[in-house]
Design a protein around this motif. Structure first.
Motif, PDB file in Angstrom:
ATOM      1  N   GLU A 353      -9.313  16.757  -1.452  1.00 37.93           N
ATOM      2  CA  GLU A 353      -9.537  15.382  -1.929  1.00 37.93           C
ATOM      3  C   GLU A 353      -8.262  14.759  -2.477  1.00 37.93           C
ATOM      4  O   GLU A 353      -7.935  13.598  -2.183  1.00 37.93           O
ATOM      5  N   GLY A 354      -7.517  15.515  -3.272  1.00 39.66           N
ATOM      6  CA  GLY A 354      -6.291  14.971  -3.849  1.00 39.66           C
ATOM      7  C   GLY A 354      -5.266  14.616  -2.785  1.00 39.66           C
ATOM      8  O   GLY A 354      -4.558  13.613  -2.892  1.00 39.66           O
ATOM      9  N   HIS A 355      -5.183  15.436  -1.739  1.00 43.55           N
ATOM     10  CA  HIS A 355      -4.232  15.161  -0.668  1.00 43.55           C
ATOM     11  C   HIS A 355      -4.639  13.921   0.113  1.00 43.55           C
ATOM     12  O   HIS A 355      -3.791  13.123   0.519  1.00 43.55           O
ATOM     13  N   PHE A 356      -5.942  13.736   0.301  1.00 44.49           N
ATOM     14  CA  PHE A 356      -6.388  12.532   1.024  1.00 44.49           C
ATOM     15  C   PHE A 356      -6.119  11.280   0.197  1.00 44.49           C
ATOM     16  O   PHE A 356      -5.817  10.222   0.743  1.00 44.49           O
ATOM     17  N   ARG A 357      -6.197  11.407  -1.122  1.00 42.03           N
ATOM     18  CA  ARG A 357      -5.850  10.257  -1.969  1.00 42.03           C
ATOM     19  C   ARG A 357      -4.389   9.872  -1.786  1.00 42.03           C
ATOM     20  O   ARG A 357      -4.024   8.694  -1.793  1.00 42.03           O
ATOM     21  N   LEU A 358      -3.537  10.879  -1.635  1.00 42.15           N
ATOM     22  CA  LEU A 358      -2.122  10.612  -1.395  1.00 42.15           C
ATOM     23  C   LEU A 358      -1.943   9.858  -0.075  1.00 42.15           C
ATOM     24  O   LEU A 358      -1.171   8.900   0.001  1.00 42.15           O
ATOM     25  N   ILE A 359      -2.661  10.276   0.957  1.00 38.20           N
ATOM     26  CA  ILE A 359      -2.606   9.581   2.246  1.00 38.20           C
ATOM     27  C   ILE A 359      -3.056   8.138   2.082  1.00 38.20           C
ATOM     28  O   ILE A 359      -2.430   7.207   2.615  1.00 38.20           O
ATOM     29  N   GLU A 360      -4.132   7.930   1.339  1.00 35.23           N
ATOM     30  CA  GLU A 360      -4.609   6.570   1.091  1.00 35.23           C
ATOM     31  C   GLU A 360      -3.550   5.733   0.372  1.00 35.23           C
ATOM     32  O   GLU A 360      -3.318   4.559   0.715  1.00 35.23           O
ATOM     33  N   ASN A 361      -2.915   6.324  -0.628  1.00 33.96           N
ATOM     34  CA  ASN A 361      -1.894   5.593  -1.387  1.00 33.96           C
ATOM     35  C   ASN A 361      -0.728   5.194  -0.499  1.00 33.96           C
ATOM     36  O   ASN A 361      -0.209   4.073  -0.608  1.00 33.96           O
ATOM     37  N   ARG A 362      -0.298   6.102   0.374  1.00 33.88           N
ATOM     38  CA  ARG A 362       0.850   5.818   1.233  1.00 33.88           C
ATOM     39  C   ARG A 362       0.543   4.726   2.247  1.00 33.88           C
ATOM     40  O   ARG A 362       1.405   3.927   2.597  1.00 33.88           O
ATOM     41  N   GLN A 363      -0.688   4.699   2.747  1.00 32.62           N
ATOM     42  CA  GLN A 363      -1.022   3.669   3.724  1.00 32.62           C
ATOM     43  C   GLN A 363      -1.618   2.419   3.060  1.00 32.62           C
ATOM     44  O   GLN A 363      -1.944   1.442   3.741  1.00 32.62           O
ATOM     45  N   LYS A 364      -1.730   2.473   1.726  1.00 29.17           N
ATOM     46  CA  LYS A 364      -2.229   1.339   0.953  1.00 29.17           C
ATOM     47  C   LYS A 364      -3.594   0.869   1.458  1.00 29.17           C
ATOM     48  O   LYS A 364      -3.843  -0.319   1.637  1.00 29.17           O
ATOM     49  N   LYS A 365      -4.432   1.840   1.671  1.00 24.79           N
ATOM     50  CA  LYS A 365      -5.773   1.538   2.188  1.00 24.79           C
ATOM     51  C   LYS A 365      -6.759   2.568   1.657  1.00 24.79           C
ATOM     52  O   LYS A 365      -6.544   3.762   1.786  1.00 24.79           O
TER      53      LYS A 365
END
Length: 416
Positions: A353-365
């Motif tokens: 979950e934490g890693h997917f949040r990082l992906i979300e933050n990087r793509q701003k979505k």
């Protein structure tokens, strides 16, 4: 804006129209005029942005306008994978087929016999698309000369270095003429890529091409919460329940590729693995089966993330999350191509979950979390998961990729 207004030769602008290109993408609109002027280009562009045409069209324009008989190779395109070599080479050949005069485009990569590739180079070639290792093999066999190459293209430069090609690239650069045009494209710019760009490029035109509204891929992103041990069962249910005709599933390892594909086959799903240990013949056969619909599910490692162009692929599934946000973009970019719509599904467990949040933050979505009845997760996500600064899932020791990046950066630094 049209391709004709970018300064391309009329025959080339007509060729572009004939194969279905309508308006230039952001990277094409910025890179083509700069390349036509002879400037070096440093382009930041994601997969599916149209960068192949951004570097191919200026090369073809120059070849069409050549008044004297050409000697030696004109354009060299280096790519990281066999699949990308084929995709880029065939895309350029498609353009060439519409031109009033012949332009020879050659493709070379390892994993297959070198003899047919050497035979194909008899009489020379105008544009060569190759992986670094096989290009060096051809040079050692004197099947090709690059000492008069006018244009060097590094496509997917970050992946080239990430896959450990820094030594091969250095050898190739030593064989190229000092005076040449350099077109450098990369989705990300870690230190090793920045160092290589600073060495190669002379006062480059810098281009950052985010997808504009007209060319934004139509990809519906979904995130389904599920405990890791139940992912294969969930995948099987989704394939059947949602009637996905073809699904590209990304996993982290070769073992997982074989294991998940085998589990699906045992449950009546037409599935096959796809990873770097396959021979070129096997890779070609599996891809052909998947593209034709004989296979319903292709379970692949990241060897398939760049360079595979599957027309109208409806669904991509991140069974394992990618290590970096950039790889996430490349993975989901296999769907929603050429104006088609697509779906990208990610399985998210408590551990990731934490890693997917990082992906979300990087793509701003933000991607809303979903749950599927019967597969609700039991495990709970940690409050403060650890992710490394390069986007990888937690870990204290440096990965092989990180070590390769650092080694490439050190090798690229000028000697004192």
């Amino acid at each position: 804006m049209s391709f004709a207004t970018l300064g391309l030769a009329p025959a080339l602008a007509d060729a572009v129209t004939q194969i279905g290109y309508e308006t230039p993408t952001a990277i094409q609109a910025a890179a083509i005029p700069a390349a036509l002027r002879g400037a070096d280009v440093l382009g930041s562009a994601q997969t599916g942005s149209g960068k192949t045409a951004a570097f191919a069209l200026p090369m073809l324009h120059a070849l069409l306008g050549a008044k004297r008989e050409r000697t030696g190779l004109y354009g060299l395109v280096l790519v990281p994978t066999r699949e990308l070599a084929t995709q880029v080479g065939e895309a350029i050949r498609k353009l060439v087929q519409q031109l009033p005069q012949p332009v020879k485009v050659s493709i070379a990569f390892g994993g297959v016999s070198i003899n047919p590739q050497m035979m194909a180079l008899r009489g020379g070639t105008d544009i060569m698309v190759a992986t670094p290792g096989r290009l060096l093999d051809l040079l050692e066999h004197n099947a090709l000369k690059v000492d008069r190459t006018a244009v060097l293209v590094l496509d997917e430069a970050d992946k080239l270095l990430d896959m450990g090609f820094s030594e091969e690239i250095a050898k190739i650069l030593g064989k190229l003429p000092a005076q040449r045009q350099n077109l450098f494209f990369s989705a990300t710019f870690p230190p090793a890529v920045q160092a290589l760009a600073s060495r190669l490029l002379r006062e480059p035109v810098r281009i950052e091409a985010s997808a504009d509204a007209a060319h934004e891929p139509d990809i519906l992103q979904r995130a389904i919460e599920v405990d890791a041990p139940r992912r294969t069962q969930l995948l099987k249910q989704l394939v059947r329940q949602e009637k996905w005709s073809r699904v590209l599933v990304f996993v982290a390892t070769k073992y997982a590729s074989e294991h998940v594909a085998d589990k699906l086959r045992r449950n009546g799903v037409r599935a096959e693995a796809f990873h770097g240990d396959f021979s070129q013949g096997a890779r070609t056969e599996v891809l052909a089966d998947f593209k034709s619909g004989r296979l319903q599910v292709l379970v692949a490692t990241d060897v398939a993330a760049r360079g595979i162009d599957i027309a109208e692929l409806p669904v991509v599934v991140n069974y394992d999350l990618p290590r970096s946000p950039a790889d996430y973009t490349h993975r989901i970019g296999r769907t929603g191509r050429a104006g088609a719509s697509g779906i990208a599904v990610s399985f998210v467990s408590a551990e990731t979950e934490g890693h997917f949040r990082l992906i979300e933050n990087r793509q701003k979505k933000r991607v809303p979390r979903e749950r599927v009845a019967g597969f609700e997760p039991v495990q709970q996500a940690a409050a403060s998961p650890v992710s490394d600064p390069n986007g990888g899932v937690k870990g204290h020791r440096k990965s092989k990729k990180d070590k390769l990046r650092e080694a490439a950066a050190l090798a690229a630094q000028p000697k004192s």
